[in-house]
Design a protein around this motif. Sequence first.
Motif, short mmCIF file in Angstrom:
data_model
loop_
_atom_site.label_atom_id
_atom_site.label_comp_id
_atom_site.label_asym_id
_atom_site.label_seq_id
_atom_site.Cartn_x
_atom_site.Cartn_y
_atom_site.Cartn_z
N PHE A 21 -0.87 0.76 -12.24
CA PHE A 21 -0.36 0.36 -10.94
C PHE A 21 0.27 -1.03 -11.05
O PHE A 21 -0.24 -1.90 -11.76
CB PHE A 21 -1.51 0.32 -9.92
N ILE A 43 2.44 -4.05 -8.47
CA ILE A 43 2.91 -4.36 -7.12
C ILE A 43 4.44 -4.30 -7.04
O ILE A 43 4.99 -4.42 -5.95
CB ILE A 43 2.40 -5.73 -6.61
N ASP A 83 7.47 1.15 -6.04
CA ASP A 83 7.70 1.60 -4.67
C ASP A 83 6.41 2.23 -4.15
O ASP A 83 6.00 3.29 -4.60
CB ASP A 83 8.85 2.62 -4.64
N PHE A 84 5.77 1.56 -3.20
CA PHE A 84 4.46 2.03 -2.72
C PHE A 84 4.55 3.37 -1.98
O PHE A 84 3.55 4.08 -1.87
CB PHE A 84 3.84 1.00 -1.77
N LEU A 85 5.74 3.70 -1.47
CA LEU A 85 5.86 4.95 -0.70
C LEU A 85 5.58 6.19 -1.55
O LEU A 85 5.23 7.24 -1.04
CB LEU A 85 7.25 5.05 -0.06
N TYR A 114 3.10 6.70 -3.19
CA TYR A 114 1.67 6.98 -3.14
C TYR A 114 1.18 7.39 -1.76
O TYR A 114 -0.01 7.42 -1.49
CB TYR A 114 0.88 5.74 -3.59
N LEU A 169 -4.28 3.47 -10.75
CA LEU A 169 -5.26 2.48 -10.30
C LEU A 169 -6.34 2.26 -11.36
O LEU A 169 -6.67 1.12 -11.70
CB LEU A 169 -5.89 2.95 -8.98
N SER A 195 -5.06 0.22 -14.16
CA SER A 195 -4.90 -1.22 -13.90
C SER A 195 -6.24 -1.93 -13.78
O SER A 195 -6.32 -3.14 -13.99
CB SER A 195 -4.04 -1.45 -12.65
#
Lengths: 144, 112
Positions: A96, A98, A101-103, A105, A114, A117
Motif C-alpha cells: 500500500f 499513499i 489512487d484510493f478509489l 479500494y 496492507l 506495508s
Amino acid sequence: MDDIKTKLKISLNSFDDLEQVRKAVINFCRHYCRSNDEIDIIEMSILEACHNAVQYSEKRKNKPLCELMLFYDNQSIKAIVKNYGKPFKVVEKDSFSIDQDFLQYKNGGLGIPLIKSLMDSVEYIRKSDNMNELIIVKKLTKNQ
Amino acid sequence: MRIKESEKDGVVVLTLSGKMMLDAKSAGLHDYVKNLIEQGKTKVVMDMGKITWFGSTGLGALLASYTSLKDNDGDLKVARATRKIRSVFMFTQIIKVLENYDTVDEAVAAIK
C-alpha cells in the motif's frame, strides 16, 4: 527463523473464531514485542489474513476453514495462515502507498497491499490439493 | 458496522461503530459518502471512537471516501481513532493525508 523458540497453532471454523485468534495473537506478541504499536500491526495483519482465509475457504470434511501457526525466533514473529480454496495474487500486488489512487479500494482489494506495508515479509505458496499458505513475518525492534 | 449521521456547524459528523471489517456495510460507507456529496455535503468528520474491529475493507472505504470528498472540493477528517487505527495510519503513512483529532469538536473546527 532457524532457531524457533515458541509456536502456537489455532484452527478457525467460522468468523466467530477470530475473537479467539485476536486474544491469542495479542497474548503471544505481548511476550516478545517491545511496543503496543508493534503488537497492533501484527495483530491487524494476522486477523486480516485469517479473515480472508475463512471468507474464501473451501469447506473440507474434518478440516478447519483456516489454520494459523505462530512462531517466535528471538528476532521476529512469523505467522503461517493456511486454507483450501482458489489461489490468490500476492506477488503481483504492491505494498500500500499513499500515492496510489484510493478509489481502487472502494470495494476491497486492500488486504494484501496492507499486510505487505505493515509486515517485513509476505510470501505465498500454492500447494497441492488447492492449499494456500500465506507466510508473513515481522522483525521485532530491539530493546533500547 | 453502524453509521449514525448528525450535523455540527455545517459539518456532517458520521459516528461509526462496531466492526469495520469485510462486510457490505463497511464497503457501503463510500456509497453513503457519495450520497452526501450529491446533497452538496462535502465536509465530513468520521468519529471512529466506537470501532471495535478494523480491517482493510473499512480502510479502503475510508480512503475512497476521502478521495471522493477531495475531488468535490470537500474534506474528510477523522476523530477519536483508536490506538490500533492510529498505529495503522502511522505505519502506512496515511496520517500524512488523513488527519486524526482527539475530539469531534476539534475535527469539526479544523474542517470548517
